[in-house]
Design a protein around this motif. Sequence first.
Motif, PDB file in Angstrom:
ATOM      1  N   ALA A 100       3.973   0.914   2.581  1.00 14.72           N
ATOM      2  CA  ALA A 100       3.931  -0.196   3.501  1.00 14.72           C
ATOM      3  C   ALA A 100       3.939  -1.532   2.656  1.00 14.72           C
ATOM      4  CB  ALA A 100       2.824  -0.035   4.518  1.00 14.72           C
ATOM      5  N   GLN A 101       4.758  -2.581   3.110  1.00 12.71           N
ATOM      6  CA  GLN A 101       4.633  -3.708   2.507  1.00 12.71           C
ATOM      7  C   GLN A 101       4.667  -4.844   3.251  1.00 12.71           C
ATOM      8  OE1 GLN A 101       7.259  -3.744  -0.846  1.00 12.71           O
ATOM      9  NE2 GLN A 101       6.249  -5.319  -1.775  1.00 12.71           N
ATOM     10  N   ARG A 102       3.958  -5.892   3.051  1.00 14.39           N
ATOM     11  CA  ARG A 102       4.030  -7.005   4.113  1.00 14.39           C
ATOM     12  C   ARG A 102       4.263  -8.242   3.287  1.00 14.39           C
ATOM     13  NH1 ARG A 102       1.300  -6.822   9.269  1.00 14.39           N
ATOM     14  NH2 ARG A 102       2.729  -8.732  10.200  1.00 14.39           N
ATOM     15  N   LEU A 126       7.752  -4.094   6.074  1.00 12.14           N
ATOM     16  CA  LEU A 126       8.455  -2.902   5.665  1.00 12.14           C
ATOM     17  C   LEU A 126       7.569  -1.812   5.675  1.00 12.14           C
ATOM     18  CD1 LEU A 126      10.558  -3.676   2.348  1.00 12.14           C
ATOM     19  CD2 LEU A 126      11.498  -2.892   4.834  1.00 12.14           C
ATOM     20  N   LEU A 127       7.990  -0.793   6.665  1.00  7.81           N
ATOM     21  CA  LEU A 127       7.226   0.554   6.544  1.00  7.81           C
ATOM     22  C   LEU A 127       8.408   1.645   6.345  1.00  7.81           C
ATOM     23  CD1 LEU A 127       4.923   1.983   7.276  1.00  7.81           C
ATOM     24  CD2 LEU A 127       5.618   1.894   9.917  1.00  7.81           C
ATOM     25  N   ALA A 140       0.772  -1.069   0.125  1.00 11.44           N
ATOM     26  CA  ALA A 140      -0.084   0.011  -0.140  1.00 11.44           C
ATOM     27  C   ALA A 140       0.743   1.310  -0.048  1.00 11.44           C
ATOM     28  CB  ALA A 140      -0.900  -0.070   1.119  1.00 11.44           C
TER      29      ALA A 140
END
Lengths: 1035, 489
Positions: A546-548, A590-591, A523
């Motif tokens: 942001a990535q997960r 990751l943010l 996102a």
Amino acid sequence: MERRARKLHVSKPFLLSLILFALMFVNRPVQAAGVLFTPLQNIRVSGTVKDDAGVTLPGVNIRVKGQNTGGTTDANGNYTLNVPENATLVFSFLGYVTQEVAVNNRSTINVTLLSNVRNLGEVVVVGYGSVKKRDVTGSVTSLKREDFNQGAVTSADQLIAGKASGVQVVQNSAEPGGGISVNIRGSGSINAGNNPLYVVDGLPLDNSAAVTGSSANFLKSNAPRNPLNSINPADIQSIEILKDASATAIYGSRGANGVVLITTRSGRNGALRINYDSYGGVQNVAKKLQLLNATEYQSTINALIDAGGGTAAQRVNTINNGGTDWLAQLYRRNAPLQNHNLAFSGGSENTSYLISLNYFNQDGVLINSGYDRFSARINLEQRVAKKFRVGMNISTAYSKDRYVSNGFDLNERAGILYAAINYDPTLSIRNATTGRYTLSQDLNIDNPLAIANGKTSFSNLYRTLGTVFGEYTFIPGLTAKLNLGGDIASQRTDAYVDRTTIEGLAAGGIGSVLQGNNSNYLAEATVNYNKVVDKHAFNVVAGATAQRFIFDDVSAEARSFPSDATVTDNLGLGTLSSNRVTSSKLNNSLLSYLGRINYTFNDKYLLTTSFRIDGSSRFGSNNKYGYFPSVALGWKIDQENFMKNLTAISTFKLRASWGKTGNQEIGNYLSLATFSAGNSAVFNDTQVSTTTPSRIENPDLKWEASEQLNFGLDYGFLKDRITGSIEWYSKDTRDLLLNLPIPRETGFTTRITNIGSVRNTGFEFSVNSLNLTGKFKWTTNLNFSTLNNTVKNLGGISSIISGSAGTATNISIIQEGSPLYSFYGYRVLGVWQTGDDFTANPTARPGYLKFFDKNGDKVINADDRVLLGDSFPGLIYALTNNFTYKNVGLYVFIEGVKGVNMLNNNLVDTYFPANLKRNRLAEPLLNRWTAANPSQVYPAFINTGAQAAQAVNSYTVEDASYIRLNTVKLSYNIPVRGKKIKSAGIYVSGQNLATITDYSGFDPALNPNGGANFRVDWNAYPSARTFLLGVSIGL
Amino acid sequence: MKNYKYYLLSFLCIVVALPGCKKFLKEDLYSQLAPENFLTTQEGLESVLFASYATTANMLTNNSIYVIGPQEFTTDIMIQSGDNVEATIAQYINFTFHPTLDFLTTNWDPPYQSIRNANIVLENLNNVQVSDAQKNLYRAEARFLRAINYYKLYTFFGPVPIRTSTTQELQLARATDAEMRTYIETELLAVLPDLPEPGKEAAYGRAHTGAARGFLAKFYLNTKQWQKAADMCKAIMDMNRYRLFDNYFTMFRVENERNPEYIWVKPAKASVDRRNANSWINVSFPANFAREPKSGLTFLSTWVNFPNEFRILDSFYNSFEPGDARQELIISSYIDNTGKTISLLNNNDTRSFKYWPDPQAVGAGHGNDIPEIRYADILLARAEALNELNGPSQPALDLINEVRRRAKLGNKQLSDLPTREAFRDHILKERGWEFYSEGQRRMDMIRMDKFISSALARGKSNAKPIHVLFPIPEVALTANPKLVQNPGY
């Protein structure tokens, strides 16, 4: 809020008019005044609107500037309007540069609109935006479709191989869909990844395989099949490779190894265009290994026995049915491959779409291996409202991989290549009486064809990835974009070992099923602002992302089935007590916050600065966030007044940049002290599971930091007929994740710590020249790069010696002052002869290899090891020539590498076989030392075990430099008339046509060991020579 | 026009708030266990204790071979040839030990992993909700395992760093010889009250007083503390728990491994993954073995025959007294795949089939437990200790004869062994015949001062007195600067 919205809705056209009014004052004050205050006559104007390719454009919006009147072009691109005679017509169409044309009393005005979405040759995609090529301050190589590699290409990596200086693309396995490693500007890391970050349409990928485990008793290659195979290369419009820190710092903790930006094709406005491209061809093994044939084997082995190298029981007495060439049995002649691509593109004023379908099928040059892919893509862009556009780029692919058991293992666990190279050539394939595959009495290796046919494995991979975005324009120049992305891969791998194999017979069949799911979700919100004030031009980007990443897998293994017929489709039929089940789950997040400012002064002086803050769940609790700045300066000297007279020099831009990036491919959970499964204990004669600590915790764990300095010069001569660039860079990677050896008495051997540093420096040079531009066109592209890799600091460790494959152990050394993974072994001086003075080495005999005794202690042991070279090429070069005459085109691509070494582990097996009866490479054995023919080069091969500790030596670490005629393609553009078929072409091409090298293995360009910086060749799947015939039709 | 500013502002707010708070970056553990939730449960702590048992046994894949191997290659019993390990093992055979030699870490790392896990158990006992009796038991087991691992390190490398907690500094220097001995002795004596008697332990394979006493006995013997050795052996004999198994030929088979002679074993279990594997027979099968004529043993297709050949020296094979039942487990001829009978005699090629193949084995892992301490060892140890103290005596001789009778041999008389030296030399022979392939030979020869002289007599001219200790692995030295290598390497 609602009232406001309504108010906004009502006032839109007025707002627009006001903005246009205001712009009129900024740009053309005189004309605006004229439009407003002078009443005029109406005249009739008509014409045709086309694009730069000459295709008519229906649906183009034509507005009279300053008025609320206008029209659109019809289906043939024609229009007719009644407008004031001194009106200005504004032609606009989604995806094209809006044009304003003054009527000036003309009655016919034809307009050509230029495409602007991906303005080829003009605009370069960089992280989170795009920049005009002339204004790029970082080191970026931009490759468009015409620059890509031609021929049979399975993945995006293969499109750019040899096309960008400073980028090394190494094929790890030549099997269909085989793994590829890419190193941009050398390798900085020992324990963290060295591959670049791949970003597809703004979605950073986690480029790892969904299934990571191994199937029982089935050997897999060191590098998994390339995950990028799921992206159809024909869908790719351009690839930008970001090399220096100024370009990659905006990717923060993932930018240290460079970034590869992949942009897929977008739709084309206008009428529906259908393109069908197809090619088909055959492949054969490019180079065959010469082993001893049955007669040579018999005479050689018996001669060795006569000379005292074996016992009478080992004599070769019979050759069954003329013997068997085991390698030849594995080759598939004329293995077919084919590719079909069908693309639909089109659109209207507010919409553009691309739908692409692909089928790719490749059989391998070894039996029972292959790759199939079915993929579909839809790229869609829609202008929903004046200020708001949405789009999506989504693709989905189904891949079927067929594997053969092959890789880095030996003896009873060997794969097909090891078995075929070592197997006894005097045996027949099958035993005449039993019908089973022949087994050698002397070798603890299964029959190669039993392994090839009795061990089967395939996998089904489903991958869907894409992005959806919405972009809102607040005011011209200020946009906000929300980008959501996802990449979901699900894979199931089955493997079955049946009763025709030794292991299968003993176990009653072995079946395993591995299932893995690998997905990531993104996102991202960014704001982009463009502003021009006098001579100052700004572009500002700011945002957050942001990535997960989520991974889970499960595996099941069963044995002892009542029949092989059900293979892996009914594991429940196996015997319960031999079942094995595992599962695991990982995730990381990751943010990040990012920002960049591009500033241009007077179109001459450029400044770029970027900053990124990355938080990663992988970092220890004391170092959760990393900060990555960069700054770059550019000077377009060609725009200076003193350069304006030098018309020969059309482009001359100096660039300098510095920045910090990071590498967060450090694995999950490494900062925590956790417990995982230990070896089982036995109580009451039953195995009991145990748990043991995994590591000592390290709350200071963080990313590897890379700091890079880059100087570049972009040049262009003769109106950019000759263009190119020269760069020098120096990249320091610090805080290397090292498994720092800690006292082994702690029960651990290492602790993962950030310590140590590596430096990569080099030159990159590229030139693109339009040599001849008349009827006969000839363009040349040449690029080369040098690389110097040095370990600067190992944090107090004197050296790390690692690497083993079969007989060769302790293959490489990492030590300060040398390149990573330098080969570490013994220098061969020659062969001991009869009558030599053996006091220098009392254990040697005539016919033994003579090694360099470094410390002169008359014993050859580990203290005599020296550096034998490394895997970093001193020079990589590529030369592409394109010739066109009328409708005929010829494309020739040559590439090569100089100054690189590789350990040929199959050669090690020849010199130091585990057993006298192993088959080996022919040349050293046929020319070996004998008392009658004392060779100075090859030893006697008697009592090889005595020198097996010296397996890594200057004979077996070979020079893997090569120059290769990579691709030749002859194409013909079929001239078409008529409206139905817009274009057609046909071509033939050959790949991997010729290679000049001193390397004695299958292919010096492969690295079966995985990665790009530690080259060990063992049981490599051979490379293919491919011939293709292709057609393309455009409707 | 002002409206867009509000939109922009709200967008930016969303942008900043969107990623959420710190929780997003928290690492969620799924497949691994964390100390906070794991070491506070009894199951968790016990699981770590069991891991210590597993690495103490050290029977993962080929470790069963390469833990015993160095104790036999360097002696008058055995040599090796073939496979990729030949060059390495030749260095053991020829006394050209080097710190980079393979299999040294096989004997350094697993003991220290056991010690680490034992320390973890000891440090976390107070965090677990169990009865004091259970805590004492776990404590005793952990200390037992820790002590015997230090004993194994001591016999292989000499004094080593003594780690007793996980919070000590990472780099420790080697203990002195005296410290090492004191530590091993006091730890083993300390656990005796809290360990269960043999037969009362929670499961076969867990520590008990018989094992603790057995290791003490061997420790005293190998450190030449004869009185303590003799006394401890007597204490074991007085437990009236152990006796010699009547059939040497079948004692080492899987079906008989729960016999009254075994005091402490390295347990094995046939499994495909070879996690607890006895791999000795794989290297003892001669090439193309199909059948053994005397016993009728037939090679099963589920077994594996490595090209790695462990071969008994003729000098040892021929040293057996005629009729010695213990020689029957060394085969001297076999029938190969083609039906030919092949003699293994007079070629240093007879094969030790002590760990008779396990019919249940699939692949290379057989389930025969390997005895580390058994009753015959206690009897012979006491005999040796008594001899060293008082010279030859009938009580000492009786112990030897008890072992000989089981081997179907006649009794020795005092007149046959009149002097201390003669008695000692005979015990050395007897121990060779009794304990070949059990990893005892090297320590026996070192203790009796024959290790180097025997090597020299076998033509290993490189053998020197420093070779009674193996070198500390080079990788251990580079990782811990405080470690000092054994002299001579």
